[in-house]
Design a protein around this motif. Structure first.
Motif, mmCIF file in Angstrom:
data_model
loop_
_atom_site.group_PDB
_atom_site.id
_atom_site.type_symbol
_atom_site.label_atom_id
_atom_site.label_comp_id
_atom_site.label_asym_id
_atom_site.label_seq_id
_atom_site.Cartn_x
_atom_site.Cartn_y
_atom_site.Cartn_z
ATOM 1 N N LYS A 106 1.827 4.409 1.504
ATOM 2 C CA LYS A 106 1.569 4.748 2.758
ATOM 3 C C LYS A 106 1.764 6.471 3.055
ATOM 4 O O LYS A 106 1.383 6.889 4.086
ATOM 5 N N PHE A 118 -2.598 4.387 8.122
ATOM 6 C CA PHE A 118 -1.571 5.717 7.810
ATOM 7 C C PHE A 118 -2.514 6.807 7.422
ATOM 8 O O PHE A 118 -3.739 6.373 6.977
ATOM 9 N N ARG A 157 0.910 -1.188 -0.086
ATOM 10 C CA ARG A 157 -0.178 -0.031 -0.016
ATOM 11 C C ARG A 157 1.079 1.266 -0.001
ATOM 12 O O ARG A 157 1.769 1.297 0.639
#
Ligand SMILES: Cc1cc2nc3c(=O)[nH]c(=O)nc-3n(C[C@H](O)[C@H](O)[C@H](O)COP(=O)(O)O)c2cc1C
Ligand code: SF4
Ligand code: SF4
Ligand code: SF4
Ligand code: FES
Lengths: 528, 432
Positions: free
Chosen positions: A280, A468, A278
């Motif tokens: 972040k 996040f 991902r």
């Protein structure tokens, strides 16, 4: 229509339905009227073998199975009589007779229909001293499924599924009588694009997916509604959530979209939500050419500054925006407003394409290609050519499908651009050429609507919070618009309000918004 | 081969001693196919069905359903072909009457089929012969071939313009393929598992077409009824159960064999008079009156007329007329072991109660026989049978439960003695 009386209450039901089908149509089955059943499944042919669904029908001397008894006008049915109870207890005791006492170590415990019904219908143990059947445990049926033969209650749902849905027919009952067992057909393994559905329809812990086995006890999971974003079918799913983490997708019934199935590829896309790749951290490329993580607000400001500088030098005509078919209608509407307000004329939507079949899987590998088209985004092919040809200096990119071979095939042509601003959920090669990177939310992390291939508007809910800082694309663009001082942009993103204005932007959305689509979705105007 | 002519004959078996009778020529010499000629040539299909209803012939496959009524369930109109399935699976333990009808009277059966085909306007008959019946199957095939050669079957049956084809298929030796819808599945090349109903075979039968299933013996009566009339037929048997049937007697009797007798003949007459009674100076302990799936009767209840209306009063049924006699050395728990083993082995396994129940019955009975059972086990045995009967796709689970109920009804003491002595108290009984 026929009149059907069940336990003293009269219902109107469609003609040509069996008692269980009629109850299912009415939404009452196990939800007001309890007729426990194992072999019957609303999307498979009727088997009539488990005999658990027996009910008393006036005029019939014997009990009748609800799953296969056609409703006749004026039929009177009793589901709670002593005879029905006796019969159910009998079936339950027979089933428990040879069932291993595995519950403490069984992965199905908590969503096991044998456990549930045994509790509900009053039988705890079979009165038997005979040793239980010893059969194969932990059998590898194929790449996705494990099988415990001892736990199987021979409802044959899995057999019918393989024959009737993917039509691959890998499973069968071998032998007969109390030595009947489910096996794969010699020379075959259970391997088809829908194989994991057998674990969902298996009422007990006999079939489990290798992926989910032993990950977490199901009673710790909250089953939250959502949709699969793996392709434009938009299959309805439950996301199994615990500790702010999605552990699995299981199909959520929607007769207009996916019945009770999902494909294996789509099922595994839950992994994308908490994936290690991902995106972040918001980041900005420094003067020395390296990406540096910065606070979100700084990244937005940096993006605004680069755009402003480029537009001052060359005008808005050199700017382009690449919309993503992964972005929601709300995100895309904000993007469209941004393009208008900033005077950006070049835009398009990227849609990655792949395999399809005639069951569920669609070629467009994103949830909202149809929504993007409805909101006026054109296919990004011509735009990609223009970019490759050097006609564009500044780019705002949602997602990274632009790198797909159908478009640029890689990030190299973007290296010479003055400004590349990327909003994305996952890491990609775009980061190598991006000047500003802005992490955005996955569908499972936001309220949003999507339009599937057939024009059905469906929605997602925020079921997990990213660990996040990340926002919906629409929110990031709103903030960028505000940083640029664009008219109508105050940096706020109220997704409900944006959703309500979809109808004004595109007539097909009239009367449709986040609130109205609900769990089952509604068709776009003209698509019903 | 093997079977001799029945010891007592009637209209069905009258000529079975004549070695020419199985041939078309021999059959014709006795007036064969004249009834078919009469039906096809001068009766409408509805008239034939009416005649069958008036005659009151009941199916001889075990359930005793009125044949004329069954035939009338076949849809009249429609573009689907209609089929007949002749049930020659005969696998009920204790039954061996169809075998001789196939070996010695194949033409008689075929004539009955042809008349039934006319009555139901069926285009094809499948004769499903149990796998083990190689010789009977060969006899039937020979008769079919003769019929085709003589124009009795095929495109122009007996020159009437009516088309009917007959195909012989062989089973592979599963009891459940005698159940009519198990038979249909097997016929289609599938695993022999009875079908849920509805739909019934008259609506959705072989290969999805309307189909009527009748037993070999049932068809064998038909030419006689057409030739000699309903009144003549009703001259045999009882008011509710007309006609003769072929009783097969086996077990502890001096003259085991086949006996064609009117329905309603008393069981003690069959056992003692016709079958010669129990040899070796022994006494009767119990008699199973109609194939293994029918509840046993104790020695004191043999004064019953062999027709369903009377047998029902004694909580048993005529079934296939397979009479099994057990003398007083017999351990009824051992007999129950044999019976429950058979049903455990032969259950098709679809229905929960049958799949699990047949196994449970066998395990319980076996444990009691070993001397390891308790009084509670006897209660459980009874309770298990009550949870099996009347609840399944086909009557197999009933057929498995009833004989055990019969044993408990009349010979509960045998079970209790095993519990008390912690072993089998019948040292002279047959070995398991
Ligand atoms: C387990 C089971 C086995 C059966 N086996 C036979 C059989 O071997 N032969 C037969 O004619 N009927 C058998 N039957 C009865 C058939 O289902 C059916 O009732 C019969 O063939 C109909 O013919 P009928 O009406 O002429 O008697 C069986 C039934 C059951 C439940
Ligand atoms: S494995 Fe599961 S679905 Fe398949 S027959 Fe057994 S219990 Fe039913
Ligand atoms: S068909 Fe498409 S939407 Fe459905 S589960 Fe598969 S990938 Fe997801
Ligand atoms: S009752 Fe027994 S034999 Fe008949 S269908 Fe059910 S399981 Fe099969
Ligand atoms: S659900 Fe009806 S028999 Fe299984």
């Amino acid at each position: 229509m026929a009149k059907l009386t069940i336990d003293g209450v009269e219902y109107e039901v469609k003609d040509g339905r069996t008692i269980l089908q009629a109850l299912d149509d009415l939404g009452l089955l196990m939800n007001g009227v309890d007729v426990p059943h194992y072999c019957w499944h609303p999307k498979l042919t009727i088997d009539g073998s488990c005999r658990l669904c027996q009910v008393e029908v006036e005029g019939f001397p014997k009990l009748q199975i609800g799953c296969n008894t056609p409703v006749k006008d004026g039929m009177v049915v009793h589901t709670k009589s002593e005879r029905v109870k006796h019969a159910r207890e009998g079936v339950m005791e027979f089933l428990l007779l040879n069932h291993p006492l595995d519950c403490p170590i069984c992965d199905q415990a908590g969503e096991c229909k044998l456990q549930d019904y045994a509790f509900e219908y009053g039988v705890k143990h079979a009165r038997t001293e005979e040793p239980r059947r010893a059969l194969k445990k932990n059998v590898d049926l194929g790449p996705t499924i494990k099988f415990d033969q001892e736990r199987c209650i021979l409802c044959r749902r899995c057999v019918r599924f393989c024959r009737e849905v993917p039509k691959t027919g890998e499973l069968a009952v071998f032998n007969r009588g109390d030595h009947s067992v489910i096996e794969t057909v010699p020379g075959m393994q259970l391997d088809n694009p829908y194989s994991m559905n057998v674990a969902d329809i298996c009422p007990v812990g006999a079939l489990t997916t290798k992926d989910f086995r032993f990950k977490i006890r199901v009673w710790f999971l909250e089953e939250a509604p959502g949709i699969c974003t793996g392709c434009s079918n938009g299959c309805n799913v439950y996301l199994g959530v615990a500790n702010n983490k999605v552990y699995r997708y299981v199909p959520r019934r929607n007769d207009s979209v996916n019945d009770t199935w999902i494909c294996d590829v789509g099922r595994m896309t839950y992994e994308e939500i908490g994936a290690p790749d991902r995106l972040k951290l918001p980041a900005v490329r420094s003067d020395s050419g390296v990406l540096e993580a910065v606070p979100f607000a700084k990244a937005i400001d940096a993006a605004a500054a680069r755009l402003r500088s480029l537009v001052e030098r060359k005008g808005a005509g050199v700017l382009a925006a690449v919309a993503s078919a992964h972005a929601s209608n709300e995100d895309l509407l904000v993007l469209a407003r941004f393009l208008d307000a900033y005077g950006i004329r070049h835009s398009g939507v990227t849609v990655r394409r792949g395999d399809s079949d005639d069951l569920l899987v669609k070629a467009e590998k994103a949830a909202n290609a149809e929504g993007a088209r409805t909101l006026g985004f054109e296919e990004a092919g011509p735009l990609a050519k223009q970019i490759a040809g050097g006609g564009i200096d500044g780019l705002i990119v949602l997602g990274h499908d632009l790198l797909d071979p159908a478009y640029l095939g890689g990030e190299r042509t973007l290296a010479k651009l003055d400004t590349v601003i990327v909003l994305d959920t996952h890491v990609s090669a775009l980061e190598r050429v991006a000047h500003v990177i802005l992490p955005v939310r996955h569908a499972a992390e936001k309220d949003a609507t999507y339009v599937n291939h057939a024009g059905r508007v469906q929605r997602s809910w925020p079921v997990v919070e990213p660990s996040f800082e990340a926002y919906a694309d629409g929110e990031v663009i709103s903030r960028l618009g505000a940083a640029l001082g664009l008219p109508g942009f105050d940096g706020k993103f109220d997704v409900r309000e944006v959703s309500r204005s979809l109808g004004a932007a595109a007539a097909a959305f009239r009367g449709i918004d986040l609130e109205s689509v609900g769990e089952q979705g509604i068709p776009l105007a003209g698509k019903g | 081969m093997g079977l001799k002519v029945p010891f007592v004959t009637g209209y069905l078996t009258e000529h079975f001693g004549d070695d020419a009778f199985p041939t078309l020529e021999g059959y014709r010499a006795k007036g064969g196919y004249e009834a078919a000629r009469k039906a096809l040539g001068s009766m409408t299909p509805d008239e034939v069905i009416e005649l069958m209803k008036t005659a009151g012939l009941q199916g001889r496959g075990g359930a005793g359903f009125v044949t004329g009524l069954k035939w009338s369930f076949m849809p009249k109109k429609g573009d689907k072909p209609r089929y007949i399935a002749c049930n020659a699976d005969e696998s009920e333990p204790g039954s061996f009457k169809d075998r001789i009808l196939l070996e010695r009277g194949a033409h008689q059966m075929l004539e009955g089929i042809l008349i039934g085909a006319w009555a139901m306007q069926a285009e094809k008959t499948f004769i499903y012969v149990r796998g083990e019946y190689a010789h009977p199957a060969a006899c039937v095939q020979r008769a079919i071939d003769e019929c085709y050669a003589a124009g009795i079957l095929g495109a122009n049956c007996l020159g009437t313009g009516f088309r009917h084809d007959v195909v012989l298929t062989r089973g592979a030796g599963a009891y459940i393929c005698g159940e009519e819808t198990g038979l249909l599945e097997s016929l289609e090349g599938k695993k022999g598992q009875p079908r849920k109903k509805p739909p019934f075979p008259a609506e959705y039968g072989a290969f999805g077409m309307p189909t009527t299933v009748n037993n070999v013996e049932t068809f064998s009566h038909v030419p006689h009824i057409v030739a000699k009339g309903a009144d003549w037929f009703r001259g045999f048997g009882t008011e509710k159960s007309p006609g003769t049937t072929i009783f097969g007697v086996s077990g502890h009797v001096a003259r085991p064999g086949l006996f064609e007798l009117p329905l309603g003949t008393r069981l003690d007459e069959i056992v003692f008079q016709h079958a010669g009674g129990v040899p070796n100076g022994r006494k009767v302990k119990g008699v199973i009156p109609g194939g293994m799936s029918m509840p046993i009767l104790p020695a004191g209840q043999l004064d019953v007329a062999m027709a369903n209306e009377f047998l029902r009063e004694r909580k048993t049924m005529l079934g296939t007329g397979g009479i099994m006699v057990m003398d007083d050395t017999t351990c009824m728990v051992r007999a129950s072991c044999v019976i429950t083993y058979f049903f455990r082995d032969e259950s098709c396994g679809q229905c929960t109660q049958c799949r699990e129940g047949t196994g449970w019955l066998h395990k319980l009975v076996t444990r009691i026989e070993r001397g390891a059972g308790s009084i509670e086990d006897i209660e459980i045995l009874a309770d298990v049978t009550s949870k099996m009967e009347g609840q399944t796709i086909c009557a197999f689970a009933d057929a498995a439960a009833w004989p055990v109920q019969g044993m408990l009804r009349h010979f509960r003491e045998d079970f209790e003695l095993h519990v008390e002595h912690k072993k089998c108290p019948f040292p002279e009984s047959f070995e398991l």
